[in-house]
Every structure is written in structure tokens, then in C-alpha cells.
Design a protein around this motif. Structure first.
Motif, short mmCIF file in Angstrom:
data_model
loop_
_atom_site.label_atom_id
_atom_site.label_comp_id
_atom_site.label_asym_id
_atom_site.label_seq_id
_atom_site.Cartn_x
_atom_site.Cartn_y
_atom_site.Cartn_z
N LYS A 31 0.79 -1.28 0.23
CA LYS A 31 0.09 0.25 -0.17
C LYS A 31 0.60 1.32 -0.19
O LYS A 31 2.03 1.50 0.49
CB LYS A 31 -0.68 0.49 1.27
N GLY A 32 0.67 2.00 -0.45
CA GLY A 32 0.73 3.15 -0.98
C GLY A 32 2.25 3.48 -2.27
O GLY A 32 3.48 4.53 -2.05
N THR A 33 2.05 2.13 -1.88
CA THR A 33 3.67 2.28 -3.48
C THR A 33 2.99 1.94 -5.42
O THR A 33 1.96 1.27 -5.38
CB THR A 33 4.96 0.10 -2.78
N PRO A 34 4.23 2.02 -5.71
CA PRO A 34 3.43 2.19 -7.86
C PRO A 34 3.06 0.57 -7.21
O PRO A 34 2.82 -0.32 -8.61
CB PRO A 34 5.04 1.75 -8.36
N TYR A 35 3.74 -0.64 -6.37
CA TYR A 35 2.83 -1.90 -6.65
C TYR A 35 1.40 -2.21 -5.71
O TYR A 35 1.61 -3.39 -5.75
CB TYR A 35 4.53 -2.97 -5.83
N GLU A 36 1.17 -1.52 -5.20
CA GLU A 36 -0.11 -1.95 -4.37
C GLU A 36 -1.05 -1.87 -5.75
O GLU A 36 -1.67 -2.30 -6.22
CB GLU A 36 -0.89 -0.58 -4.25
N GLY A 37 -1.90 -3.54 -5.38
CA GLY A 37 -2.71 -4.26 -5.98
C GLY A 37 -2.50 -4.85 -7.06
O GLY A 37 -3.31 -4.71 -7.89
N SER A 38 -1.16 -5.12 -6.53
CA SER A 38 -0.39 -6.27 -7.24
C SER A 38 -1.39 -7.65 -7.79
O SER A 38 -2.05 -7.89 -6.94
CB SER A 38 0.90 -6.50 -6.70
N PRO A 39 -1.55 -7.76 -9.16
CA PRO A 39 -2.52 -9.54 -9.55
C PRO A 39 -1.35 -10.44 -9.02
O PRO A 39 -0.02 -9.81 -8.89
CB PRO A 39 -2.27 -8.82 -11.01
N ASP A 40 -1.97 -11.75 -8.75
CA ASP A 40 -1.16 -12.56 -8.57
C ASP A 40 -0.20 -13.51 -9.97
O ASP A 40 -1.25 -13.00 -10.96
CB ASP A 40 -1.85 -13.72 -8.14
N GLY A 41 0.79 -13.48 -9.52
CA GLY A 41 1.29 -14.01 -11.09
C GLY A 41 2.98 -15.05 -10.99
O GLY A 41 2.60 -14.93 -9.29
N TRP A 42 3.54 -15.08 -11.44
CA TRP A 42 5.04 -15.98 -10.30
C TRP A 42 6.02 -14.89 -10.13
O TRP A 42 6.26 -15.89 -9.20
CB TRP A 42 5.62 -16.20 -12.00
N TRP A 43 5.68 -13.98 -9.35
CA TRP A 43 6.94 -13.28 -8.16
C TRP A 43 6.03 -12.90 -6.96
O TRP A 43 6.16 -13.26 -5.86
CB TRP A 43 6.53 -11.51 -8.84
N THR A 44 4.36 -14.12 -7.04
CA THR A 44 3.18 -14.50 -6.08
C THR A 44 4.21 -14.50 -5.10
O THR A 44 4.48 -15.00 -3.77
CB THR A 44 2.43 -14.49 -5.84
N GLU A 45 4.70 -16.37 -5.32
CA GLU A 45 4.90 -16.90 -4.39
C GLU A 45 6.70 -16.72 -3.91
O GLU A 45 6.88 -17.46 -2.97
CB GLU A 45 4.89 -18.51 -5.92
N TYR A 46 7.23 -15.73 -4.65
CA TYR A 46 8.37 -15.26 -3.85
C TYR A 46 8.52 -14.39 -2.99
O TYR A 46 9.51 -13.11 -2.55
CB TYR A 46 9.65 -15.38 -5.25
N GLY A 47 7.18 -13.82 -3.21
CA GLY A 47 7.22 -12.62 -2.20
C GLY A 47 6.25 -11.34 -2.69
O GLY A 47 6.91 -10.19 -2.03
N GLY A 48 6.65 -11.51 -4.27
CA GLY A 48 6.80 -10.27 -4.77
C GLY A 48 5.60 -9.85 -5.52
O GLY A 48 4.33 -9.69 -5.33
N ALA A 49 5.48 -8.70 -6.23
CA ALA A 49 4.88 -7.81 -6.21
C ALA A 49 4.84 -7.25 -8.27
O ALA A 49 6.04 -7.23 -8.49
CB ALA A 49 4.43 -6.90 -5.29
N VAL A 53 7.57 -3.21 -13.89
CA VAL A 53 8.62 -3.89 -13.01
C VAL A 53 7.86 -5.02 -11.95
O VAL A 53 6.86 -4.40 -11.41
CB VAL A 53 9.01 -2.58 -12.65
N VAL A 54 8.77 -5.60 -11.72
CA VAL A 54 8.68 -6.64 -10.81
C VAL A 54 9.24 -6.47 -9.63
O VAL A 54 10.77 -6.33 -9.81
CB VAL A 54 8.66 -8.10 -11.41
N TYR A 55 8.73 -6.10 -8.74
CA TYR A 55 10.11 -6.34 -7.52
C TYR A 55 9.83 -7.45 -6.41
O TYR A 55 9.02 -8.27 -6.32
CB TYR A 55 8.83 -5.63 -6.01
N LEU A 56 11.00 -8.00 -6.19
CA LEU A 56 11.18 -9.33 -5.65
C LEU A 56 12.19 -9.23 -4.71
O LEU A 56 12.94 -8.62 -4.48
CB LEU A 56 12.38 -10.60 -6.64
N PRO A 57 11.64 -9.36 -2.96
CA PRO A 57 12.24 -9.24 -2.07
C PRO A 57 13.20 -10.60 -1.78
O PRO A 57 13.20 -10.93 -2.61
CB PRO A 57 11.17 -9.79 -0.72
N GLY A 58 14.76 -9.69 -1.58
CA GLY A 58 15.39 -10.97 -1.06
C GLY A 58 15.70 -11.35 0.20
O GLY A 58 14.87 -11.32 0.69
#
Length: 68
Positions: free
Chosen positions: A15-33, A40-45
Motif C-alpha cells: 500500500k502506498g507504493t507503485p506495487y499496490e494492488g499487484s495481481p497474482d503471478g509467478w512473482w507471488t510465490e517469491y513474495g514479490g509484486a 517492473v516486478v519487485y522481488l524481496p531478497g
């Protein structure tokens, strides 16, 4: 409480970032958005999906679920 109610009351960690409301996708499994505007996909390390852009023996690559 129904599943729909629980879903609506869940706090969006992006919330409050460009990733707010991210749909599910392959990135979801890795905690990303996904930033749906820029693509752009964000992936936490440090764990991330295998990538063809670095060495095959990367210690932080995590295979998809069901593979190991």
C-alpha cells in the motif's frame, strides 16, 4: 466472516507504493509484486527464481514449488 470479507480486510503490504494492488503471478510465490504501470516486478531478497542472467549455481535461486 466469509472468504470475500477476509479478502477485503487484508492489508496490502505494498500500500502506498507503485506495487499496490499487484495481481497474482509467478512473482507471488517469491513474495514479490508487479507494478502494472511500468511492468517492473519487485522481488524481496535473497531468494529469487532461477534466472538465465546469472550463473547456474547461484545459492539464492530457489526452484519453483514441486521441483527440488
Amino acid at each position: 466472516m466469509t472468504a470475500e470479507t477476509a479478502e477485503k480486510t487484508t492489508v496490502d503490504p505494498f500500500k502506498g507504493t507503485p506495487y499496490e494492488g499487484s495481481p497474482d503471478g509467478w512473482w507471488t510465490e517469491y513474495g514479490g509484486a508487479l507494478d502494472v504501470v511500468s511492468g517492473v516486478v519487485y522481488l524481496p531478497g535473497p531468494e529469487h527464481p532461477p534466472s538465465p542472467f546469472h550463473k547456474d549455481d547461484c545459492p539464492n535461486c530457489r526452484p519453483p514449488r514441486g521441483e527440488a
